[in-house]
Scaffold this motif. Structure first.
Motif, short mmCIF file in Angstrom:
data_model
loop_
_atom_site.label_atom_id
_atom_site.label_comp_id
_atom_site.label_asym_id
_atom_site.label_seq_id
_atom_site.Cartn_x
_atom_site.Cartn_y
_atom_site.Cartn_z
N THR A 38 -14.80 -59.19 -13.50
CA THR A 38 -14.39 -59.58 -12.16
C THR A 38 -13.14 -58.81 -11.79
O THR A 38 -12.52 -58.15 -12.62
CB THR A 38 -14.10 -61.08 -12.11
N VAL A 50 -18.13 -60.98 -17.13
CA VAL A 50 -19.18 -61.65 -16.37
C VAL A 50 -20.51 -61.43 -17.09
O VAL A 50 -20.81 -60.32 -17.52
CB VAL A 50 -19.27 -61.10 -14.93
N PRO A 59 -24.11 -61.65 -15.92
CA PRO A 59 -24.97 -61.90 -14.76
C PRO A 59 -26.36 -62.31 -15.19
O PRO A 59 -26.81 -61.99 -16.29
CB PRO A 59 -24.97 -60.55 -14.05
N ILE A 63 -27.74 -67.34 -8.76
CA ILE A 63 -26.50 -66.61 -8.95
C ILE A 63 -26.85 -65.18 -9.32
O ILE A 63 -27.64 -64.94 -10.23
CB ILE A 63 -25.64 -67.24 -10.04
N ALA A 96 -25.16 -61.14 -10.07
CA ALA A 96 -24.00 -60.31 -10.38
C ALA A 96 -24.24 -58.94 -9.79
O ALA A 96 -25.07 -58.18 -10.27
CB ALA A 96 -23.78 -60.24 -11.88
N THR A 114 -17.65 -56.10 -10.98
CA THR A 114 -18.78 -56.97 -10.68
C THR A 114 -18.33 -58.09 -9.79
O THR A 114 -17.27 -58.70 -10.01
CB THR A 114 -19.37 -57.54 -11.98
N GLN A 139 -19.61 -61.78 -8.45
CA GLN A 139 -20.58 -62.84 -8.69
C GLN A 139 -20.77 -63.62 -7.40
O GLN A 139 -19.80 -64.11 -6.81
CB GLN A 139 -20.09 -63.75 -9.80
#
Length: 838
Positions: free
Chosen positions: A80, A86, A88, A112, A114, A122, A124
């Protein structure tokens, strides 16, 4: 959708539109906070529409992404913007193709994702996508994207708000711009007594039954809504039921600055208000106790004490008050020895009222005599010592006999509650404290009864102290006045004026005295003294000291010798061996035949001599004499100073109460005394009054003794003196001179006895002395005869038998004269006797 190889090229940053371009509204709304990005795709995954918020969220400009497949935005997991890793749900373009196929089959998808930001990190997002059909029947995909971090913050805020509304014990409400309830929690609904649902869409005025309170709250809400000034902790009575509430209002404004309404927080503060009221009531009661205590504690007069007590209770404790005492106590008498009986005489000693009129005077007339039936509430309190509270009309109407004018006055002034309290001391009821409250004021309760008893007990003790003070003061004054001379003896050639002013309290009574003592030969002694200490003890010591001075003065001692003898009495003058005593004194002897004055001091303020001058002018001066030590401490050290005083000189003796002051040094008082005495003297009496009038109000409250004597001479021809050689002819010559003088003075009745006694004394001097023999005669209020010789030893009186040829001279002198004695002089002794004039 194409594979990840169709990733669009990075757009040129110079052509990116600024945030808010394209007609975006200003930030501040909820949508601005969430930043919902909208993306439109065809069924192959190619981007048809890319919204400006999508540009802000992912960094790709629409001109570079529209027409390309969205699969290029999917990639491996990164981090992030804050650097957190993250994981994804979608990591490859192939999976993007699978999700697109699922969407086309199901018609919708949410989850959700990514996505890769243009800068490489990234992002989200929470995505919601739907399969739609346009007007021509062509299918397309519409998706909305929101960053999960912003959703999480909003979810937390909403959860906190729901918790505040659902579980907070505080009453919470939100009003719109029309001041109508938008949301209210159960706590506030319970306070208002209206269900929460019944609040929604209604105003405070429509919910609360108390219209005045509702109107004031509505005006307050409108002011907060318009001005934005919050209201914090506004305490007011509860509109429903009893108690008090604290209300706080704040204006609600969104991020764009638009006013949405106001919020309200309501707290039940009944316990806090009641605690504060109890504390304030306790403070007022303590203040009242302190005020009453301070006003009556310093009053050592029974009547004044009762007046201050009654006045101190109005209006803080009651509207009307009265102090009723046993009649003998009002005059400082003894405590009543028997219990109260019918018609025991009482007296209204102190009264207080918020206002006065004829009915009030009829009800509590100052100084009126009264009595109570033993069965009445007043008689019961006097007999039992327990308070009575009368709080109903029937109790007030029946508190005395039927058709009592006082009862009619009670109702005429509007009294609705009356409290009768006993004034007690040493277990004895001294009287009553009667307090009452009129209309427009709460009646007395049990707390008032307890406070009233505390006031009455303190007042009873103060009244008893005042009674004891009056009795002790009168006893001390009676003792002191009985010991002071009621009149001064007339002395030839001397005029006397005197004053005695007792101290202002019992503690200051008892120490000062003065005396005028006639001595042999027309001489006169003046004494002024001050016993250290106060009260009955000092008065008793003063009486013993005065008696000792009078006794020793009769022995015709010199002033210093007399003071020394008095000082040697020591323990005999003290109240007890452990207490000791101390006094100051000044003793003066004046001989009008020689115009000489002998003075000695014992630690006393210096005498003042006023000498006549030319043209009637007078000069007052302080005598500079050896001060000596006070009597009673030992050491002696007294000296006699002899002065020649001109005819008409005034001698002023006084105690320190005349010159002392709290504000000035004693030298200031002495100078004020000297200046006052330098004025022209009309009379000694007027001079005494002038001196007392100059005493400062701030002086020490000590008693004052003042003695003024104008020293004159005997009338011409009142004194004769002779000196004879120590030869046998002295007796014959002395007889002849005495006989001739008495004939000249027209006193033939005294010739025989005087010649006989002079003959005996001259003969006695010839027998024992070897030097000139002096004979002196003085005619004043009596006839004084003195015989002197150089022999220092005084003659001794003895009892002669029938066989003795001599030894009867002093027996004759003692038997024939009114009084006789001897005194020492610088050159020998003098034997004197005194005969009463016919």
């Amino acid at each position: 959708m194409s594979s990840g190889g169709d990733t669009p090229a990075p757009p040129d940053r110079a052509h990116a539109p600024p945030p808010g371009a394209g007609g975006m509204p200003g930030r501040g709304t909820l949508l601005d906070t969430l930043r919902v990005a909208v993306v439109m795709l065809d069924t192959t995954g190619r981007v048809l529409l890319w919204s400006p918020l999508a540009e802000e969220v992912l960094g790709w400009a629409g001109e570079h992404i529209v027409g390309r497949r969205v699969g290029g935005l999917f990639g491996p997991g990164g981090h992030t913007p804050e650097g957190e890793p993250v994981t994804p749900r979608v990591q490859t373009a192939a999976e993007a193709e699978r999700l697109l196929g699922e969407l086309l089959r199901e018609g919708r998808w949410e989850g959700i994702l990514a996505l890769r930001h243009r800068d490489g990190h990234t992002v989200q997002v929470e995505a919601r996508a739907s399969l739609l059909v346009d007007g021509d029947g062509r299918p397309f995909v519409l998706a909305s994207l929101v960053e999960t971090s912003r959703l999480s913050t909003l979810e937390h805020d909403l959860a906190a708000l729901d918790s505040l509304f659902d579980s907070s014990p505080l009453g919470v409400a939100i009003f719109d711009r029309e001041l109508r309830y938008v949301r209210v929690n159960d706590a506030l609904a319970g306070m208002n007594g209206v269900p929460a649902a019944a609040h929604i869409g209604r105003t405070v005025a429509e919910v609360m039954p108390d219209k005045p309170t509702a109107e004031s709250l509505t005006a307050l809400q409108r002011d907060v809504l318009v001005t934005g000034r919050p209201v914090i902790d506004l305490v007011s009575p509860a509109p429903v039921g009893t108690g008090h509430r604290s209300v706080s209002y704040h204006r609600l404004v969104d991020r764009a600055g638009r006013v949405l309404g106001i919020s309200a927080t309501v707290i039940d503060v009944t316990e806090r208000v009641e605690a504060a009221a109890r504390a304030e009531r306790a403070r007022r009661r303590l203040t009242l106790l302190n005020d009453v205590g301070s006003r009556i504690a310093g009053q050592l007069d029974v009547r004044r004490n009762a007046e201050e007590l009654a006045a101190a209770l109005v209006p803080d404790f009651c509207d009307y008050s009265g102090v009723v005492l046993h009649s003998q106590l009002a005059e400082g008498g003894e405590l009543p020895s028997a219990t109260y009986a019918d018609n025991t005489p009482m007296r209204q000693t102190g009264v207080g009222a918020v206002s006065w009129n004829a009915d009030v005077v009829r009800m509590i007339r100052p100084g009126q005599a009264m009595s109570f039936d033993r069965k009445s509430p007043f008689g019961q309190v006097l007999a039992t010592g327990r308070p009575k509270l009368l709080s109903s009309s029937d109790e007030l109407a029946n508190m005395t006999f039927p058709d009592d004018p006082k009862v009619r006055a009670v109702f005429a002034v509007g009294i609705r509650s009356l409290l009768v309290l006993p004034l007690r001391a040493h277990g004895v009821v001294l009287g009553l404290l009667i307090v009452s409250r009129a209309e427009g004021r709460e009646g007395f309760d049990q707390e008032d009864v307890a406070l009233g008893m505390e006031l009455a007990d303190r007042a009873g003790a103060a009244l008893d102290n005042a009674r004891l003070y009056v009795r002790e003061r009168e006893g001390a004054l009676m003792l002191q006045r009985s010991l002071l001379p009621r009149s001064t003896p007339a002395a030839p050639g001397v005029d006397v004026a005197y004053r005695y002013v007792p101290g202002s309290s019992v503690a200051e009574v008892g120490g000062d005295w003065f005396d005028v003592l006639p001595l042999a030969g027309g001489r006169v002694a003046f004494v002024v003294g001050d016993v250290m200490g106060h009260g009955l003890s000092a008065a008793a010591t003063m009486g013993r000291l005065r008696t000792a001075v009078r006794t020793l003065a009769a022995l015709d001692m010199k002033p210093d010798e007399l003071l020394r003898r008095v000082g040697e009495l020591g323990e005999d003058l003290a109240q007890s061996p452990a207490e000791g005593w101390m006094a100051t004194a000044v003793y003066a002897v004046y001989d009008p035949s020689t115009r000489r004055c002998a003075i000695a001091q014992a630690g006393h303020p210096p005498p003042v001599v006023i000498e006549p001058g030319d043209g009637g002018a007078r000069t007052a001066r302080l005598l500079d004499l050896p001060p000596g030590l006070p009597l009673g401490i030992g050491g002696g050290g007294f000296e006699t100073t002899e002065l020649d005083v001109p005819d008409g000189t005034v001698l002023v003796l006084y105690t320190d109460g005349l010159i002392e002051s709290r504000r000035h040094d004693i030298s200031t008082g002495l100078e004020r005394l000297r200046a006052t005495l330098s004025r022209p003297l009309e009379s000694l009496e007027d001079a005494c009054d002038d001196l007392l009038a100059t005493m400062e109000p701030g002086r020490e409250p000590d008693d004052v003794a003042l003695l003024m004597a104008r020293l004159g001479t005997l009338p011409g021809g009142s004194t004769v003196a002779w000196s004879f050689p120590a030869e046998a002819s002295a007796v014959r010559l002395a007889r002849r001179r005495v006989r001739d003088t008495l004939a000249e003075w027209d006193l033939p009745e005294l010739v025989d006895v005087t010649v006989l006694l002079v003959s005996e004394l001259v003969t006695n001097s010839l027998r024992y002395a070897h030097g000139p023999i002096g004979v002196r005669m003085v005619r004043g209020g009596s006839l004084l005869v003195e015989v002197s010789d150089p022999l220092p030893d005084p003659p001794r009186e003895r009892v002669a038998t029938a066989e003795d040829e001599g030894g009867r001279g002093l027996q004759l002198v003692a038997g024939a004269s009114r009084r006789w004695g001897t005194r020492h002089g610088p050159l020998g002794k003098t034997v004197w006797f005194e005969l009463a004039l016919p």
